[in-house]
Design an enzyme around this catalytic site. Structure first.
Site, mmCIF file in Angstrom:
data_model
loop_
_atom_site.group_PDB
_atom_site.id
_atom_site.type_symbol
_atom_site.label_atom_id
_atom_site.label_comp_id
_atom_site.label_asym_id
_atom_site.label_seq_id
_atom_site.Cartn_x
_atom_site.Cartn_y
_atom_site.Cartn_z
ATOM 1 N N THR A 1 1.026 -1.243 -0.113
ATOM 2 C CA THR A 1 0.072 -0.181 0.128
ATOM 3 C C THR A 1 0.861 1.211 -0.003
ATOM 4 O O THR A 1 0.602 2.367 -0.589
ATOM 5 C CB THR A 1 -0.956 -0.037 1.166
ATOM 6 O OG1 THR A 1 -1.771 -1.179 1.236
ATOM 7 C CG2 THR A 1 -1.774 1.077 1.107
ATOM 8 N N TRP B 1 2.638 1.624 -3.262
ATOM 9 C CA TRP B 1 1.870 2.058 -4.348
ATOM 10 C C TRP B 1 1.702 3.485 -4.504
ATOM 11 O O TRP B 1 1.494 3.980 -5.707
ATOM 12 C CB TRP B 1 0.489 1.492 -4.042
ATOM 13 C CG TRP B 1 -0.882 1.931 -5.052
ATOM 14 C CD1 TRP B 1 -1.073 1.115 -6.201
ATOM 15 C CD2 TRP B 1 -1.577 2.892 -5.117
ATOM 16 N NE1 TRP B 1 -1.957 1.848 -6.873
ATOM 17 C CE2 TRP B 1 -2.441 2.950 -6.393
ATOM 18 C CE3 TRP B 1 -1.683 4.012 -4.165
ATOM 19 C CZ2 TRP B 1 -3.381 3.885 -6.669
ATOM 20 C CZ3 TRP B 1 -2.840 5.048 -4.488
ATOM 21 C CH2 TRP B 1 -3.404 4.772 -5.587
ATOM 22 N N HIS B 2 1.915 4.386 -3.442
ATOM 23 C CA HIS B 2 1.702 5.821 -3.391
ATOM 24 C C HIS B 2 2.911 6.525 -4.171
ATOM 25 O O HIS B 2 2.711 7.597 -4.442
ATOM 26 C CB HIS B 2 1.384 6.364 -1.959
ATOM 27 C CG HIS B 2 0.053 5.914 -1.421
ATOM 28 N ND1 HIS B 2 -0.436 4.805 -1.098
ATOM 29 C CD2 HIS B 2 -1.003 6.755 -1.561
ATOM 30 C CE1 HIS B 2 -1.482 4.744 -0.437
ATOM 31 N NE2 HIS B 2 -1.859 6.008 -0.820
ATOM 32 N N GLY B 3 3.679 5.692 -4.470
ATOM 33 C CA GLY B 3 4.889 6.321 -5.283
ATOM 34 C C GLY B 3 6.244 5.580 -4.968
ATOM 35 O O GLY B 3 6.507 4.768 -3.966
#
Lengths: 381, 471
Positions: free
Chosen positions: B317, B320-322
């Site tokens: 997670t 996934w954000h960067g």
């Protein structure tokens, strides 16, 4: 019945949306495009060209975005709304400008000042060098900006430096050859009259007080002598450059005063090859930036033959001097104004100019912010 | 193209609405598809083909997964191929340079990174959507979509294309072919869109300007309070920005007759981190739950396995954000907290008064944003040190911190109120008490107000960042 109300509510809601979104869209199509924004003082983007290559390079999308942003319907009114909404949120500092209240409750724009001693020292040294080369009297009139008097009125915690200290600092590093005439005290009493509410300049009244004070203190005028401070004309509805940075609907416009001695024998804009017989460029009085009516703005070299008796002076200047020169025309026979931002020394240096023109006295007339920021003084050396 | 731009509002949106409602039913999806492609291609045209490639892969996989026609083996191979394709693109475009740079610095290698490799906008969102589609079809959860146009419309649907929510195929499967736009739904969409635009442009951008000012301030002007003020500002910015985008997406969807699921549910009223993640970016956490956590065994294979699964999910997670260390740290940070809560903390928290639980949750959330907000590790560490009094800063310097606080005090109050479900409850009460006045006057007036003020902020070219270019 319930359903009918629900339906009516839906229709009202949709109408609101359609009117706003399609209203702005239609206005973009119908309204004729503006070329220039007086408010922002810049050319506005025009319709981008639609071609395969402009689409591919992204020029079209960028162009369309700037076009729509620039030509937006009622843009000035919307920006005003934004300013006032921000004020409602308690933001009294916007875009580098503090929005404060005068003693009479009127809105005043004050530019933030951040002292840069390094730059001040450099600039002062350039002026010292010049004074060393000259054998005629050299005077320096240093004008604080309005923030010098409003520090206690700025929003809590505001990081605006004290100009009075900067002015003192300049005095302490200036060479003895320069007669130093700081205007801090002179303009302090009823300072609200001496600076525009919406512009970063001083008013004609402030300029007149300073001119008079300078002439008296330097002995060019008797201690009880006076300059004629009465305006011959007043121009209303002046919204200055600071207003444009954060235009509020609650701002009161300024009144621009024109002194009584603006008529001269000849005024010549040297590089532009233009001449006339009045310090006031009247066309600007109809425009937004009315302050530019003084001499028509800033130029490399302006020569004024006043048609009166007196010394010949050369003024090294910024835009503050433009409002002051109208109060010096009675005193001098010839005034040469040099703006170092535009004047380059390729032809003649300032000392050569003094010699060629037979100048009796050099006056440096600057506002504190200018000495703090400008990087063109090096042209002197 | 961004929702919060005058080009979107006055050119794109008015055109797509006019065309959509002008054409007959059988052309409506085509109109949406064409406009969505233009929307996506705006400013970066080439990556449209990448997205079309992903749609084609998903479409073909869907056909091969139809178990009545093909053997289980064909279906399995095709679904694996689709997963590899989607994750491959995501890994390549999003993470390659990160891996190269870290390989270079950690193992002293000298691989040159791809300088021109720009992250295709929204790739993390649409990859997850197409993945959910092919996996669901394979599992038999949904029927495959025979009509390429409908599938393409689903994936490219501009309201949710670049910043979510991650709309699952099963949510709008029916609506893709069988939806009826109505006055009621359109008006709800308008309301929702205006709220979202206001959240983004009036609230998030405004407080975001404070965060960027504080984070750019020299250390000499900082204080402990100022660094907390900055990160609290970011806490509000990211919530109102992201949930504003989701609101705009949901609102736009409604205008065209779609119902997306909610993505945010007042996350800052949470009493625990477990609750926070049930209220924050719901479409992402439920995606990881359904496509990673449960397939890994979830909680069905013993406590140890469950703990491992939780950590895997939260590491992913975060990542996934960067493609950056701080996002991984942020994910792991929440993984650890969630693990603790699951193992013992929640039981303990239950005994405490609500206010303490709330402070506990908010504190951890804010510290979490302190990790999320800084991609530069040294800036991140400096800020954390400053926050906890280890940066040698005064608690309060009475200058810049006072200025930042006073200039934004009213805004902070508004942000706090807007983080609570107060307006929602007020609306519910008014709907019952003053149905006509509320529906016909108050609500439209508030909507008009939000739209006009938002447009004013856009006209003023004020600070208007796009936070998800890394997603």
């Amino acid at each position: 019945m319930e359903n009918k109300h629900r339906r009516a509510a839906d229709i009202v809601m949709i109408a609101v949306f359609v009117i706003i979104i399609f209203g702005f869209a239609l206005a973009l199509i119908i309204k004729s495009d503006r070329d220039f924004s007086e408010m922002e003082n810049r050319n506005l983007a025009q319709k981008p060209e639609l071609s395969w290559s402009s689409i591919k390079s992204g020029d079209f999308s960028d162009g369309l975005e700037s076009y729509i942003s620039d030509q937006l319907f009622a843009k000035d009114a919307l920006v005003t709304l934004k300013t006032d909404f921000d004020r409602l949120l308690g933001k009294s500092y916007q875009n580098g400008v503090y929005l404060i209240k005068d003693s009479d409750g009127r809105l005043r724009y004050v530019q933030k000042y951040t002292e840069d001693r390094e730059q001040i020292r450099e600039n002062a040294e350039c002026l010292n060098d010049l004074a060393d080369k000259l054998s005629i009297p050299v005077d320096m009139i240093l004008v604080p900006n309005v923030s010098a008097y409003t520090l206690d009125k700025l929003p809590a915690g505001a990081d605006c430096n004290d100009q009075k200290k900067s002015v003192e600092y300049v005095g302490s590093i200036l060479s003895d050859k320069i007669g130093f005439y700081p205007m801090t005290e002179t303009l302090a009493a009823s300072y609200e009259q001496n600076y525009y509410l919406t512009d970063h300049h001083w008013t004609s009244w402030g300029a007149a007080l300073a001119a008079e004070d300078y002439l008296r203190r330097s002995g060019q005028l008797a201690a009880d002598g006076a300059v004629n401070k009465e305006p011959s004309e007043t121009v209303k509805d002046f919204y200055g450059t600071l207003y444009s940075k954060a235009p509020s609907a609650f701002a009161d416009p300024d009144v621009l005063e024109i002194g009584s001695s603006c008529g001269v024998a000849e005024i010549e804009w040297v590089a532009e090859g233009k001449s006339g017989d009045n310090l006031i460029e009247r066309s600007f009085l109809e425009k937004k930036d009315k302050y530019a009516a003084f001499l028509g703005g800033n130029f490399a070299q302006v020569r004024i033959r006043t048609g009166r008796e007196g010394e010949k002076v050369l003024i090294l200047k910024d835009s503050y001097a433009n409002a002051a020169v109208q109060y010096l025309t009675e005193q001098y026979s010839e005034i040469t104004m040099i703006d170092l931002r535009y004047y380059r020394m390729q032809e003649r240096s300032v000392s050569e100019l003094c010699e060629d023109y037979g100048v009796d006295r050099v006056i440096m007339l600057y506002n504190m912010d200018f000495i703090n920021e400008d990087r063109n003084f090096v042209w002197l050396s | 193209m961004l929702f919060s731009s005058t080009t979107f509002l006055f050119v794109f949106l008015s055109l797509v609405l006019a065309c959509y409602f002008a054409v007959p039913r059988f052309l409506k999806n085509a109109v949406l598809l064409v406009f969505s492609l233009v929307f996506y291609a705006w400013g970066e045209p080439v990556y449209v083909f990448l997205m079309l490639g992903s749609i084609t892969v998903a479409y073909l996989t869907g056909l091969f997964c139809d178990k009545q026609k093909h053997s289980g083996r064909t279906a399995l191979i095709s679904v694996i191929a689709a997963v590899v394709w989607n994750l491959g693109l995501l890994l390549f475009f999003k993470y390659t340079n990160f891996f190269i740079e870290n390989a270079n610095s950690l193992m002293h290698m000298n691989i040159s990174p791809f300088k021109d490799l720009k992250l295709p906008i929204g790739i993390s969102f649409y990859s997850f959507q197409t993945l959910s589609y092919v996996i669901d079809v394979y599992r038999g959860g949904v029927k495959s979509q025979r009509n390429f146009l409908n599938l393409a419309t689903y994936v490219t649907l501009f309201p949710q294309l670049i910043a979510g929510p991650i709309v699952r195929y099963q949510t709008i499967e029916e609506q893709l072919v069988n939806r009826r736009e109505s006055l009621q739904q359109f008006s709800r969409g308008v309301k929702r869109f205006a709220v979202g635009l206001g959240k983004k442009v009036i609230l998030a951008n405004n407080i975001g300007a404070l965060f960027s000012e504080i984070s750019a301030a020299p250390q000499a002007e900082m204080s402990v309070c100022a660094s907390w003020l900055g990160i609290i500002a970011y806490t509000f910015q990211i919530y109102f920005d992201f949930s504003g985008y989701s609101d705009m997406a949901i609102g736009l969807g409604k205008m065209f007759g779609f119902d997306f699921l909610e993505n945010f549910n007042y996350p800052y009223i949470s009493d625990s981190i477990t609750e926070f993640w049930r209220r924050w970016h719901i479409s992402l956490s439920s995606w990881f739950r359904d496509y990673v956590y449960i397939p890994l065994g979830g909680n069905r294979k013993g406590k140890v396995r469950q703990c491992v699964n939780i950590m895997i999910v939260w590491f992913l997670t975060g990542f996934w954000h960067g493609a950056n260390w701080n996002f991984m740290m942020w994910g792991v940070y929440f993984g650890i907290i969630l693990l603790c809560e699951k193992l013992f903390l929640l039981a303990f928290l239950k005994k405490l008064p609500r206010i303490i639980r709330h402070i506990y949750a908010l504190l951890l959330i804010v510290i979490g944003w302190g990790i999320f907000a800084f991609e530069d590790t040294s800036a991140l560490l400096r800020n954390l040190k400053n926050m906890f009094g280890l940066g040698g800063l005064p608690l309060w310097n009475g200058g810049s911190d006072k200025f930042w606080l006073m200039q934004n005090a009213i805004l902070f109050v508004i942000l706090i109120i807007a983080s609570l479900p107060l307006f929602k409850k007020l609306g519910e009460v008014l709907t019952v008490k003053l149905p006509t006045a509320y529906g016909c006057v108050i609500e439209p007036a508030c909507t008009a107000f939000l739209l006009i003020v938002s447009i004013a902020y856009l006209a003023g070219n004020s600070f208007n960042p796009f936070l998800y270019f890394r997603f």
